[in-house]
Design a protein around this motif. Structure first.
Motif, mmCIF file in Angstrom:
data_model
loop_
_atom_site.group_PDB
_atom_site.id
_atom_site.type_symbol
_atom_site.label_atom_id
_atom_site.label_comp_id
_atom_site.label_asym_id
_atom_site.label_seq_id
_atom_site.Cartn_x
_atom_site.Cartn_y
_atom_site.Cartn_z
ATOM 1 N N THR A 1 0.742 -1.409 -0.099
ATOM 2 C CA THR A 1 0.199 0.241 -0.335
ATOM 3 C C THR A 1 0.688 1.143 -0.217
ATOM 4 N N LEU A 2 0.091 2.136 -0.223
ATOM 5 C CA LEU A 2 0.604 3.656 -0.510
ATOM 6 C C LEU A 2 1.225 3.688 0.786
ATOM 7 N N ASP A 3 0.044 4.050 2.273
ATOM 8 C CA ASP A 3 0.582 3.884 3.073
ATOM 9 C C ASP A 3 1.705 3.276 3.882
ATOM 10 N N GLY A 4 1.778 2.248 3.549
ATOM 11 C CA GLY A 4 2.781 0.968 3.955
ATOM 12 C C GLY A 4 4.561 1.733 3.941
ATOM 13 N N GLU A 5 4.549 1.804 2.903
ATOM 14 C CA GLU A 5 5.414 2.318 1.516
ATOM 15 C C GLU A 5 5.980 4.033 2.520
ATOM 16 N N ARG A 6 5.216 4.728 2.166
ATOM 17 C CA ARG A 6 5.298 5.880 2.984
ATOM 18 C C ARG A 6 6.441 5.579 4.386
ATOM 19 N N GLY A 7 4.769 5.030 4.969
ATOM 20 C CA GLY A 7 6.129 4.931 6.005
ATOM 21 C C GLY A 7 7.210 3.907 6.325
ATOM 22 N N LEU A 8 7.502 2.920 5.744
ATOM 23 C CA LEU A 8 8.613 2.558 5.594
ATOM 24 C C LEU A 8 9.726 3.451 5.007
ATOM 25 N N LEU A 9 9.953 4.085 4.190
ATOM 26 C CA LEU A 9 10.957 5.468 4.054
ATOM 27 C C LEU A 9 11.068 6.035 5.246
ATOM 28 N N ARG A 10 10.285 6.273 6.052
ATOM 29 C CA ARG A 10 10.442 7.744 6.876
ATOM 30 C C ARG A 10 10.913 6.844 7.682
ATOM 31 N N ARG A 11 10.405 6.037 8.057
ATOM 32 C CA ARG A 11 11.581 4.558 9.704
ATOM 33 C C ARG A 11 12.178 4.747 9.030
ATOM 34 N N HIS A 12 12.992 4.267 8.214
ATOM 35 C CA HIS A 12 13.951 3.726 8.107
ATOM 36 C C HIS A 12 15.531 4.482 6.695
ATOM 37 N N ARG A 13 14.082 6.361 7.279
ATOM 38 C CA ARG A 13 15.176 7.159 6.550
ATOM 39 C C ARG A 13 16.240 6.607 5.693
ATOM 40 N N ILE A 14 15.008 6.100 4.739
ATOM 41 C CA ILE A 14 15.344 5.881 3.107
ATOM 42 C C ILE A 14 16.573 6.809 2.213
ATOM 43 N N ASP A 15 17.653 7.348 1.181
ATOM 44 C CA ASP A 15 18.158 8.230 0.841
ATOM 45 C C ASP A 15 17.933 7.733 -0.835
ATOM 46 N N VAL A 16 17.655 6.749 -0.792
ATOM 47 C CA VAL A 16 17.476 6.350 -2.522
ATOM 48 C C VAL A 16 17.070 4.629 -2.909
ATOM 49 N N LEU A 17 16.076 4.512 -3.493
ATOM 50 C CA LEU A 17 15.772 4.271 -3.890
ATOM 51 C C LEU A 17 16.089 2.713 -5.104
ATOM 52 N N VAL A 18 16.284 1.392 -5.123
ATOM 53 C CA VAL A 18 16.727 0.671 -6.507
ATOM 54 C C VAL A 18 15.971 -0.641 -6.472
ATOM 55 N N THR A 19 15.309 -0.604 -8.024
ATOM 56 C CA THR A 19 14.095 -1.799 -7.951
ATOM 57 C C THR A 19 14.595 -1.579 -9.965
ATOM 58 N N LYS A 20 14.160 -3.005 -10.029
ATOM 59 C CA LYS A 20 13.896 -3.314 -11.625
ATOM 60 C C LYS A 20 12.824 -3.418 -11.712
ATOM 61 N N ASP A 21 12.439 -2.426 -13.018
ATOM 62 C CA ASP A 21 11.130 -2.126 -13.937
ATOM 63 C C ASP A 21 10.497 -3.350 -14.270
ATOM 64 N N SER A 22 9.645 -3.949 -13.098
ATOM 65 C CA SER A 22 9.445 -5.037 -13.246
ATOM 66 C C SER A 22 7.650 -4.767 -13.809
ATOM 67 N N GLY A 23 7.433 -2.881 -13.328
ATOM 68 C CA GLY A 23 5.517 -3.393 -13.749
ATOM 69 C C GLY A 23 4.432 -3.683 -13.089
ATOM 70 N N GLY A 24 3.371 -3.218 -13.195
ATOM 71 C CA GLY A 24 2.303 -3.783 -12.357
ATOM 72 C C GLY A 24 1.964 -2.310 -11.293
ATOM 73 N N ALA A 25 1.153 -3.282 -10.197
ATOM 74 C CA ALA A 25 0.497 -2.254 -9.584
ATOM 75 C C ALA A 25 0.760 -2.767 -8.541
ATOM 76 N N ALA A 26 1.220 -3.826 -8.135
ATOM 77 C CA ALA A 26 0.996 -4.462 -6.711
ATOM 78 C C ALA A 26 2.522 -4.080 -6.050
#
Length: 251
Positions: free
Chosen positions: A173-198
């Motif tokens: 969820t968007l709220d869950g991802e917001r909280g994850l970035l905030r709690r762990h003080r994330i500076d950068v995200l690394v991802t593959k271009d997997s596509g999709g909504a999940a």
């Protein structure tokens, strides 16, 4: 009619549900996830032994069409499927969810591999949210940054020395991802271009937080293999008999 669906993706499960029981469907899962979500119809788990092994399986089980619905980054099985389909003259269709597209406010850095993604971390920050899956983490093992590594199952092989492992499975969820970035003080995200909504909410959360995103581009579909972008489109091509013996979708 016997259809072989390659892949344990959400799209593969949806396609199996659309085809079964109207045709015989066998879904093949790689077996890399400990507790996979099983589709409708028949299921086999494990590899085929390369392109030759897959070709032999297609002949032995009288397969009439193959749908490659594997993860967009499962490059090896996709090329094995193309070779096997060509040698057996069985129609082949790739089912690929559309890739992600940056929106206004995104700060994306496109790279061609995990090694390039690791190199791109220079000067981007010290706290990295790594969402490229449990395999291939060796590319980041020598990096000095701290990593939050999220995967469905525990990682294989070397991992970064400074890392926390988060075992979780989407959809997120968007709220869950917001909280994850905030709690762990994330500076950068690394991802593959997997596509999709999940797993897309992490991209929105990163945009809102001003976090740069290193995006690994997906490999191309093997040359000459037609592509459907939704399970419904793929199912229609199969059920309406619009896959030719050469693997091309007829119009």
């Amino acid at each position: 009619m016997h259809v072989l669906v390659l892949g344990g993706t959400t799209e593969a499960r949806a396609l199996a549900g659309l085809l079964h029981p109207r045709v015989r469907v066998t879904s093949s899962l790689a077996g890399r996830v400990a507790r996979p979500r099983l589709p409708e119809g028949e299921v086999r788990i494990g590899g085929f032994g390369g392109a030759e092994g897959l070709a032999a399986w297609l002949r032995e089980h009288a397969v009439d069409a193959v749908i490659d619905a594997t993860h967009p980054f499962a490059e090896r099985i996709s090329f094995h499927a193309a070779r096997a389909a060509a040698s057996t003259h069985v129609p082949l269709l790739a089912l690929r969810r559309p890739g992600w597209v940056p929106e206004e406010g995104d700060d994306w850095r496109d790279v061609g591999s995990l090694d390039e993604a690791a190199a791109a971390l220079d000067a981007l920050g010290d706290r990295v949210f790594l969402t490229t899956g449990r395999m291939g983490l060796a590319a980041f093992a020598a990096r000095p940054e701290w990593f939050l590594v999220r995967s469905v199952d525990p990682p294989d092989g070397p991992v970064p020395a400074r890392a926390d492992i988060l075992l979780d499975r989407g959809p997120f969820t968007l709220d869950g991802e917001r909280g994850l970035l905030r709690r762990h003080r994330i500076d950068v995200l690394v991802t593959k271009d997997s596509g999709g909504a999940a797993t897309a909410p992490k991209l929105t959360a990163a945009r809102e937080a001003g976090v740069p995103v290193v995006v690994v581009r997906r490999p191309p579909v093997p040359e000459g293999v037609p592509v459907a972008t939704t399970p419904g489109e793929a199912a229609a091509l199969v059920l309406e008999g619009r896959l030719s013996r050469t693997g091309a979708a007829s119009t």
